[in-house]
Design a protein around this motif. Structure first.
Motif, PDB file in Angstrom:
ATOM      1  N   LEU A 114     -10.545  -8.503  15.901  1.00 25.59           N
ATOM      2  CA  LEU A 114      -9.857  -9.394  14.954  1.00 25.59           C
ATOM      3  C   LEU A 114      -8.958  -8.586  14.015  1.00 25.59           C
ATOM      4  O   LEU A 114      -7.859  -9.019  13.665  1.00 25.59           O
ATOM      5  N   GLU A 115      -9.432  -7.414  13.636  1.00 21.49           N
ATOM      6  CA  GLU A 115      -8.615  -6.551  12.771  1.00 21.49           C
ATOM      7  C   GLU A 115      -7.316  -6.166  13.491  1.00 21.49           C
ATOM      8  O   GLU A 115      -6.231  -6.193  12.902  1.00 21.49           O
ATOM      9  N   LEU A 116      -7.452  -5.828  14.783  1.00 17.01           N
ATOM     10  CA  LEU A 116      -6.257  -5.469  15.559  1.00 17.01           C
ATOM     11  C   LEU A 116      -5.273  -6.639  15.581  1.00 17.01           C
ATOM     12  O   LEU A 116      -4.068  -6.480  15.328  1.00 17.01           O
ATOM     13  N   LEU A 117      -5.794  -7.837  15.856  1.00 14.17           N
ATOM     14  CA  LEU A 117      -4.896  -9.003  15.935  1.00 14.17           C
ATOM     15  C   LEU A 117      -4.266  -9.289  14.573  1.00 14.17           C
ATOM     16  O   LEU A 117      -3.069  -9.582  14.477  1.00 14.17           O
ATOM     17  N   TYR A 118      -5.062  -9.168  13.538  1.00 11.41           N
ATOM     18  CA  TYR A 118      -4.558  -9.430  12.189  1.00 11.41           C
ATOM     19  C   TYR A 118      -3.446  -8.427  11.843  1.00 11.41           C
ATOM     20  O   TYR A 118      -2.365  -8.799  11.361  1.00 11.41           O
ATOM     21  N   ASN A 119      -3.703  -7.151  12.125  1.00 12.12           N
ATOM     22  CA  ASN A 119      -2.695  -6.132  11.826  1.00 12.12           C
ATOM     23  C   ASN A 119      -1.434  -6.326  12.661  1.00 12.12           C
ATOM     24  O   ASN A 119      -0.321  -6.106  12.191  1.00 12.12           O
ATOM     25  N   LEU A 120      -1.625  -6.751  13.911  1.00  9.24           N
ATOM     26  CA  LEU A 120      -0.456  -7.019  14.759  1.00  9.24           C
ATOM     27  C   LEU A 120       0.382  -8.135  14.138  1.00  9.24           C
ATOM     28  O   LEU A 120       1.618  -8.063  14.101  1.00  9.24           O
ATOM     29  N   GLN A 121      -0.294  -9.163  13.642  1.00  8.98           N
ATOM     30  CA  GLN A 121       0.436 -10.243  12.954  1.00  8.98           C
ATOM     31  C   GLN A 121       1.268  -9.674  11.798  1.00  8.98           C
ATOM     32  O   GLN A 121       2.431 -10.036  11.608  1.00  8.98           O
ATOM     33  N   GLU A 122       0.639  -8.776  11.031  1.00  9.02           N
ATOM     34  CA  GLU A 122       1.342  -8.201   9.868  1.00  9.02           C
ATOM     35  C   GLU A 122       2.563  -7.390  10.317  1.00  9.02           C
ATOM     36  O   GLU A 122       3.633  -7.479   9.724  1.00  9.02           O
ATOM     37  N   TYR A 123       2.383  -6.592  11.377  1.00  2.83           N
ATOM     38  CA  TYR A 123       3.512  -5.781  11.863  1.00  2.83           C
ATOM     39  C   TYR A 123       4.665  -6.690  12.325  1.00  2.83           C
ATOM     40  O   TYR A 123       5.834  -6.423  12.041  1.00  2.83           O
ATOM     41  N   LEU A 124       4.290  -7.736  13.066  1.00  2.00           N
ATOM     42  CA  LEU A 124       5.344  -8.604  13.606  1.00  2.00           C
ATOM     43  C   LEU A 124       6.038  -9.375  12.485  1.00  2.00           C
ATOM     44  O   LEU A 124       7.243  -9.649  12.559  1.00  2.00           O
ATOM     45  N   ALA A 125       5.280  -9.705  11.423  1.00  2.00           N
ATOM     46  CA  ALA A 125       5.894 -10.374  10.264  1.00  2.00           C
ATOM     47  C   ALA A 125       6.930  -9.430   9.641  1.00  2.00           C
ATOM     48  O   ALA A 125       8.045  -9.844   9.287  1.00  2.00           O
ATOM     49  N   GLU A 126       6.582  -8.162   9.547  1.00  2.00           N
ATOM     50  CA  GLU A 126       7.495  -7.171   8.972  1.00  2.00           C
ATOM     51  C   GLU A 126       8.740  -7.014   9.856  1.00  2.00           C
ATOM     52  O   GLU A 126       9.876  -7.002   9.363  1.00  2.00           O
ATOM     53  N   ILE A 127       8.513  -6.925  11.160  1.00  2.00           N
ATOM     54  CA  ILE A 127       9.636  -6.704  12.084  1.00  2.00           C
ATOM     55  C   ILE A 127      10.596  -7.902  12.096  1.00  2.00           C
ATOM     56  O   ILE A 127      11.816  -7.737  12.166  1.00  2.00           O
ATOM     57  N   ARG A 304      -6.692 -19.845  13.055  1.00  5.19           N
ATOM     58  CA  ARG A 304      -5.932 -18.712  12.539  1.00  5.19           C
ATOM     59  C   ARG A 304      -6.874 -17.589  12.128  1.00  5.19           C
ATOM     60  O   ARG A 304      -8.023 -17.842  11.741  1.00  5.19           O
ATOM     61  N   ILE A 305      -6.380 -16.365  12.211  1.00  7.48           N
ATOM     62  CA  ILE A 305      -7.202 -15.207  11.813  1.00  7.48           C
ATOM     63  C   ILE A 305      -6.807 -14.822  10.402  1.00  7.48           C
ATOM     64  O   ILE A 305      -5.621 -14.628  10.120  1.00  7.48           O
ATOM     65  N   GLU A 306      -7.776 -14.741   9.532  1.00  8.60           N
ATOM     66  CA  GLU A 306      -7.475 -14.413   8.127  1.00  8.60           C
ATOM     67  C   GLU A 306      -8.351 -13.272   7.647  1.00  8.60           C
ATOM     68  O   GLU A 306      -9.432 -13.040   8.189  1.00  8.60           O
ATOM     69  N   SER A 340      -0.680  -1.180  20.450  1.00  3.77           N
ATOM     70  CA  SER A 340      -0.684   0.244  20.790  1.00  3.77           C
ATOM     71  C   SER A 340       0.754   0.782  20.785  1.00  3.77           C
ATOM     72  O   SER A 340       1.025   1.874  20.275  1.00  3.77           O
ATOM     73  N   TYR A 341       1.680   0.002  21.313  1.00  5.41           N
ATOM     74  CA  TYR A 341       3.095   0.430  21.372  1.00  5.41           C
ATOM     75  C   TYR A 341       3.673   0.585  19.958  1.00  5.41           C
ATOM     76  O   TYR A 341       4.305   1.595  19.643  1.00  5.41           O
ATOM     77  N   ILE A 342       3.407  -0.402  19.110  1.00  2.00           N
ATOM     78  CA  ILE A 342       3.950  -0.344  17.744  1.00  2.00           C
ATOM     79  C   ILE A 342       3.382   0.860  17.004  1.00  2.00           C
ATOM     80  O   ILE A 342       4.092   1.589  16.314  1.00  2.00           O
ATOM     81  N   ARG A 343       2.075   1.107  17.188  1.00  2.00           N
ATOM     82  CA  ARG A 343       1.457   2.236  16.490  1.00  2.00           C
ATOM     83  C   ARG A 343       1.973   3.586  17.017  1.00  2.00           C
ATOM     84  O   ARG A 343       2.123   4.532  16.262  1.00  2.00           O
ATOM     85  N   THR A 344       2.215   3.654  18.317  1.00  2.00           N
ATOM     86  CA  THR A 344       2.695   4.942  18.841  1.00  2.00           C
ATOM     87  C   THR A 344       4.160   5.179  18.464  1.00  2.00           C
ATOM     88  O   THR A 344       4.566   6.322  18.237  1.00  2.00           O
ATOM     89  N   MET A 345       4.944   4.124  18.365  1.00  2.00           N
ATOM     90  CA  MET A 345       6.367   4.299  18.041  1.00  2.00           C
ATOM     91  C   MET A 345       6.593   4.470  16.544  1.00  2.00           C
ATOM     92  O   MET A 345       7.453   5.248  16.133  1.00  2.00           O
ATOM     93  N   GLY A 346       5.867   3.717  15.728  1.00  2.00           N
ATOM     94  CA  GLY A 346       6.122   3.739  14.290  1.00  2.00           C
ATOM     95  C   GLY A 346       7.422   3.021  13.968  1.00  2.00           C
ATOM     96  O   GLY A 346       8.199   2.674  14.872  1.00  2.00           O
ATOM     97  N   ALA A 347       7.683   2.824  12.680  1.00  2.00           N
ATOM     98  CA  ALA A 347       8.865   2.057  12.267  1.00  2.00           C
ATOM     99  C   ALA A 347      10.154   2.751  12.708  1.00  2.00           C
ATOM    100  O   ALA A 347      11.061   2.127  13.276  1.00  2.00           O
TER     101      ALA A 347
END
Ligand SMILES: Cc1ncc(COP(=O)(O)O)c(C=O)c1O
Length: 490
Positions: A114-127, A304-306, A340-347
């Protein structure tokens, strides 16, 4: 090659051949016909092929050699972003904690997932520049549908559900956009492109009114062009009370440089199986998350995951939600790969991806534009289109023939006959994962084929010559599909 490697696995099958070696049975044996309840008892035993392990391995190796994938050669299939799928993503997705998890598990026992999915949501919101993300949709078109159903719910809550009947879709949009509008119960109003291949603002102004539910904009559009008047387009639609939807499946061109949130859009979808390296090409699975601004949050799919304190919880208590649109939380394995892709690439890495994707595309375009007509002169984004009309008129060789001939050079065909606004169109997307060496090989192949067309057009029309199957009868395959082994015997 021995004949059997061209046969189906059922044809190789011989009674008694096995590919497994199980230890002696040390648990009680049951007679299933007696011990199972009647309704679970199959009358017929499943007809499985019986082959040795070596036969099995050879069979599937032979099959895979007949296939063409990103790991066989360049795959410049426009609109599909056939980029390399890094192996590290597979390793991560295969970890027991991700691959052996059960979707119905108690959230307390699945905090890491759930943490992974939540963080992915946050990354995609930023992107994307959006306020909220849902990872539920299973692919791009599914994301579009979820978002347009949310537009509908928004207008209904505002008492305008009946009045707002139309979704505006430019003729340069991806085909799934008008399809989505129709499936969601809207009428599609198509607007034309200008000679430059972008939206005709005057045409847009003429069709917006109090019936407009929204616009669906693919950017960069299917001709690989960045819409010049985006701010104005969004304002025009908002001024009449409509909502603006951004088809973000082409985000490979813009990451880190612009985003639909800043442009003023209300909703967006992404194709994780394109931009974020989910493997695709065999029909799935995909992942098409949607992002929305605060005005649409109440309508997001549930559950939803919160995050509450340091804990991840599942919440379905959103009475205005459009409901569940996919079992569980979407295609989890694809989401793990994207994370995994977002974390390996970084911003910075993701920004570089987009810069390289655009550079590669412009390089290839510059190298072949002398040999094929380029309908839109301006710089392209991550993909571009050429027209093979000249080759057709002068030598009777069409876009499809050229795509087939590329296979003989070890290169997959670009997308053919799309977008529809360009005659005899090839849509070419090299992606950032091809190096200059491969880009030059693709360019050389295009140039070589353009010469072959002049010298021996018939040879090009008969291509491919070097593949394990030659031209397939696509019409019969579409009209009379034979999809099972049994059907092939009839
Ligand atoms: C611009 C665009 N929009 C939408 C889609 C639909 O995505 P999917 O095939 O995952 O449904 C695609 C697919 O490639 C696309 O290129």
């Amino acid at each position: 090659m021995l004949k059997e490697y061209n046969e189906l696995i059922f044809e190789i099958s011989q009674p008694g051949h096995v590919s497994y070696d199980l230890p002696e049975n040390d648990v009680p044996t049951y007679d299933l016909t007696k011990d199972l309840p009647e309704y679970l008892n199959r009358q017929e035993v499943a007809k499985l092929p019986e082959v040795s392990e070596l036969q099995l391995v050879r069979h599937y190796t032979a099959l895979s050699n007949k296939n063409f994938g990103i790991e066989s050669g360049p795959y410049p299939l426009g609109s599909c972003t056939m980029k390399y799928n890094p192996k590290v993503n597979e390793t991560i997705a295969a970890l027991d904690g991700f691959s052996q998890i059960h979707p119905q598990q108690e959230p307390e026992t699945a905090q890491g997932a759930l943490e992974l999915l939540y963080n992915l949501q946050e990354y995609l919101a930023e992107i994307t520049g959006m306020d909220h993300i849902s990872l539920q949709p299973a692919a791009g078109a599914h994301g579009e549908l979820a978002a347009i159903l949310m537009f509908k719910a928004f207008h209904e809550v505002n008492g305008e559900g009946v009045q707002r009947k139309n979704i505006i879709v430019p003729d340069s949009a991806h085909g799934t956009n008008p399809a989505t509008a129709t499936v969601a119960g809207y009428e599609t109003i198509e607007i034309p492109s200008t000679k430059e291949g972008i939206i005709d603002i005057e045409a847009l102004k003429q069709v917006v009114n109090e019936k407009t539910a929204g616009i669906m904009l693919t950017n960069p559009n299917t001709a690989g062009l960045y819409e010049r008047d985006i701010q104005q387009i969004v304002d025009i639609v908002h001024q009449v009370g409509g909502l603006a939807y951004y088809d973000g499946a082409n985000s490979n061109a813009i990451m880190g440089m612009s985003n639909p949130g800043t442009m003023g859009f209300d909703a967006v979808h992404l194709n994780l199986h394109k931009t974020f390296t989910g493997p695709h090409g065999g029909g799935g699975p995909g992942s098409g998350p949607i992002g929305v601004k605060a005005n649409l949050e109440a309508f997001l799919p549930v559950p939803r995951i919160e995050k509450v304190d340091e804990h991840y919880v599942i919440n379905s208590d959103y009475p205005q939600s459009i409901g569940r649109i996919k079992g569980n939380f979407g295609n989890f394995g694809v989401n793990v790969r994207a994370y995994s892709y977002i974390r390996t690439m970084g911003a910075d890495g993701l920004t570089q991806v987009s810069k390289d994707a655009v550079l590669n595309s412009n390089y290839l375009k510059a190298r072949i534009k002398e040999y094929y007509d380029v309908p839109f002169a301006q710089h392209c984004m991550h993909e571009f289109v050429v027209s093979c009309k000249r080759q057709k008129v002068e030598h009777n060789v069409n876009a499809k023939d050229i795509g087939k001939r590329l296979l003989d050079y070890g290169i997959h065909s670009p997308t053919t006959y799309f977008p529809l606004i360009v005659e005899e169109c090839l849509m070419i997307e090299p992606t950032e994962t091809e190096s200059i060496r491969e880009l030059d090989q693709i360019a050389d192949a295009f140039i070589s084929i353009s010469k072959e067309i002049m010298e021996d057009p018939e040879m090009v029309k008969q291509a491919p010559h070097l593949t394990s199957v030659r031209r397939l009868d696509e019409t019969t395959a579409a009209r009379k599909p034979v999809l099972t082994y049994q059907a092939s015997l009839q």
